[in-house]
Scaffold this active site. Structure first.
Site, PDB file in Angstrom:
ATOM      1  CD1 TRP A 102     -21.770 -27.395  24.447  1.00 18.89           C
ATOM      2  CD2 TRP A 102     -21.193 -29.159  23.210  1.00 18.89           C
ATOM      3  NE1 TRP A 102     -21.173 -28.319  25.275  1.00 18.89           N
ATOM      4  CE2 TRP A 102     -20.810 -29.401  24.543  1.00 18.89           C
ATOM      5  CE3 TRP A 102     -20.920 -30.144  22.251  1.00 18.89           C
ATOM      6  CZ2 TRP A 102     -20.170 -30.589  24.950  1.00 18.89           C
ATOM      7  CZ3 TRP A 102     -20.293 -31.319  22.649  1.00 18.89           C
ATOM      8  CH2 TRP A 102     -19.924 -31.531  23.977  1.00 18.89           C
ATOM      9  CG  ASP A 172     -27.637 -28.240  21.953  1.00 17.67           C
ATOM     10  OD1 ASP A 172     -28.266 -28.711  22.920  1.00 17.67           O
ATOM     11  OD2 ASP A 172     -26.428 -28.483  21.732  1.00 17.67           O
ATOM     12  CE  LYS A 196     -24.162 -31.777  29.286  1.00 17.09           C
ATOM     13  NZ  LYS A 196     -24.146 -31.402  27.947  1.00 17.09           N
TER      14      LYS A 196
HETATM   15  C1  LIG Z   1     -23.300 -31.633  26.698  1.00 19.13           C
HETATM   16  C2  LIG Z   1     -23.762 -30.896  25.530  1.00 19.13           C
HETATM   17  C3  LIG Z   1     -23.740 -31.458  24.233  1.00 19.13           C
HETATM   18  C4  LIG Z   1     -23.182 -32.838  23.957  1.00 19.13           C
HETATM   19  O1  LIG Z   1     -24.074 -33.786  24.375  1.00 19.13           O
HETATM   20  P1  LIG Z   1     -23.814 -35.340  24.122  1.00 19.13           P
HETATM   21  O2  LIG Z   1     -25.097 -35.921  24.632  1.00 19.13           O
HETATM   22  O3  LIG Z   1     -22.625 -35.727  24.933  1.00 19.13           O
HETATM   23  O4  LIG Z   1     -23.607 -35.551  22.680  1.00 19.13           O
HETATM   24  C5  LIG Z   1     -24.247 -30.715  23.188  1.00 19.13           C
HETATM   25  N1  LIG Z   1     -24.744 -29.497  23.375  1.00 19.13           N
HETATM   26  C6  LIG Z   1     -24.775 -28.919  24.598  1.00 19.13           C
HETATM   27  C7  LIG Z   1     -25.340 -27.552  24.755  1.00 19.13           C
HETATM   28  C8  LIG Z   1     -24.294 -29.601  25.703  1.00 19.13           C
HETATM   29  O5  LIG Z   1     -24.322 -29.025  26.915  1.00 19.13           O
END
Ligand SMILES: *Cc1c(COP(=O)(O)O)cnc(C)c1O
Length: 360
Positions: A102, A172, A196
């Protein structure tokens, strides 16, 4: 009705109380005679939902007044472009710590817009640790430093934040959102996809310090301009209405069980059960160095491909689903987000112990 224990990294389990409440309110939300799915996002009744979600989030995360909370679409992945467009506006430089897929994706996207440097990376050991940095590693004139706080795929977390001095830190937090208390004031921005730990897919929450706003590049698409969404209280266009409603129910649920301190205690308990088992097992082993282990995502392996496959198959049949790791290079992974009950993890570990006995 029989529900499985879903160890998916996302979308993932939602609290049963939330699903039941949503089911009960499906046809007639609070006497409005309609489902939240059907109502205008400009109606009074919907206003109470989106405002309610924001104020609960502010309360639970202790978000200061000078931060905006935005409810957006496009997933965390869309922010990989929005962040440089909005914030790479001084020197045009940004520094990244690469701790997995990511962070890597955010880095490559940002490279389209400016001068990006990967200051540190743990790619040398399949991202099984968090690389250490000091203040001097970052360029003094960087517009921001970017990290992925919890690495969903590899199961690591920055237990300690990098010291970036005066450089704004952006994180993030998709896979650790609301999992434990977080000091928002340490960041210029935190954001994450909701699927999540917060709600179903379709909602991305961005929490941004106000003074960073209003300096987006001219070419920034309107829909990626955070200032536009802040000025319109996330109602510039149709927001993901139903997902925000479920988010509000999830926030109410977290509050009802005691807020983020209680959530953290519960998550630490579950993680300890898993890591203690892995540390003592002769068959299964964790893949992350102990000091950087995530509370949410726990990757593990056996030393035999045959056993890995057999375990995943038998676990699925027993109702422990989505234990297969990420398509890249993680063999097995148990994600235990907020909604996973302690009992789910206890039963999984018992199943693993039985499997080990039967197969050694
Ligand atoms: C799942 C995830 C993403 C991607 O998220 P989307 O909503 O599918 O774009 C980005 N960063 C992290 C840390 C994730 O766990």
């Amino acid at each position: 009705m029989s529900r499985v224990y879903n160890f998916s990294a996302g979308p993932s389990m939602l609290p049963e109380e939330v699903l039941k409440k949503a089911a009960a309110e499906m046809l007639d939300y609070e006497g409005s005679g309609q489902s939240v799915m059907e109502m205008s996002h400009r109606s009074k009744v919907y206003e109470s939902i989106i405002k309610g979600a924001e104020s609960l989030l502010r309360e639970l995360m202790n978000i200061p007044e000078n931060y905006k909370v935005l409810f957006l679409q496009g997933g965390a992945s869309t922010q990989f472009a929005a962040i440089p467009l909005n914030f790479m506006n001084g020197s045009g430089k940004a520094d990244f710590i690469i701790t997995g897929q990511w962070a890597k994706k955010a880095f490559s996207e940002a490279q389209k817009y400016g001068d990006c440097v990967a200051v540190a990376s743990s790619a040398d050991k399949t991202f099984s640790y968090i690389p250490k940095t000091t203040k001097d590693d970052f360029r003094k004139d960087a517009d921001y430093v970017y990290i992925c706080l919890n690495n969903t795929i590899y199961g690591t977390i920055h237990h300690q934040l990098p010291d970036t001095g005066d450089i704004p830190l952006i994180a993030d937090i998709s896979s650790c959102f609301l999992s434990e208390p977080l000091d928002v004031t340490k960041f210029a921005m935190v954001y994450g996809g909701a699927q999540k730990n917060v709600a179903p897919a379709g909602l991305t929450i961005c929490i941004i310090r106000e003074d960073l706003l209003g300096k987006a590049r001219d070419i920034t698409p309107t829909m990626l301009n955070y200032q536009i969404h802040a000025d319109n209280a996330s109602l510039y266009n149709t927001p993901p209405c139903y997902t925000i409603y479920i988010c509000k129910l999830v926030l109410e649920w977290i509050k009802s069980i005691g807020g983020l301190e209680a959530m953290a205690e519960r998550n630490r308990k579950k993680a300890k059960i898993l890591y203690d088992f892995l540390d003592n097992s002769k068959m299964f082993k964790g893949t992350v160095v102990p000091e950087d282990r995530s509370l949410m995502n726990v990757p593990f392996v056996t030393d035999s491909e045959e056993l890995n496959a057999k375990f995943i198959k038998e676990a699925t049949e027993a109702g422990f689903v989505n234990l297969k790791g990420h398509i890249t290079d993680v063999v097995m992974r148990a994600s235990s987000y907020n909604a996973m009950p302690v009992e789910g993890v206890e039963k999984l570990v018992q199943f693993m112990a039985d499997f080990e006995k039967a197969n050694s």
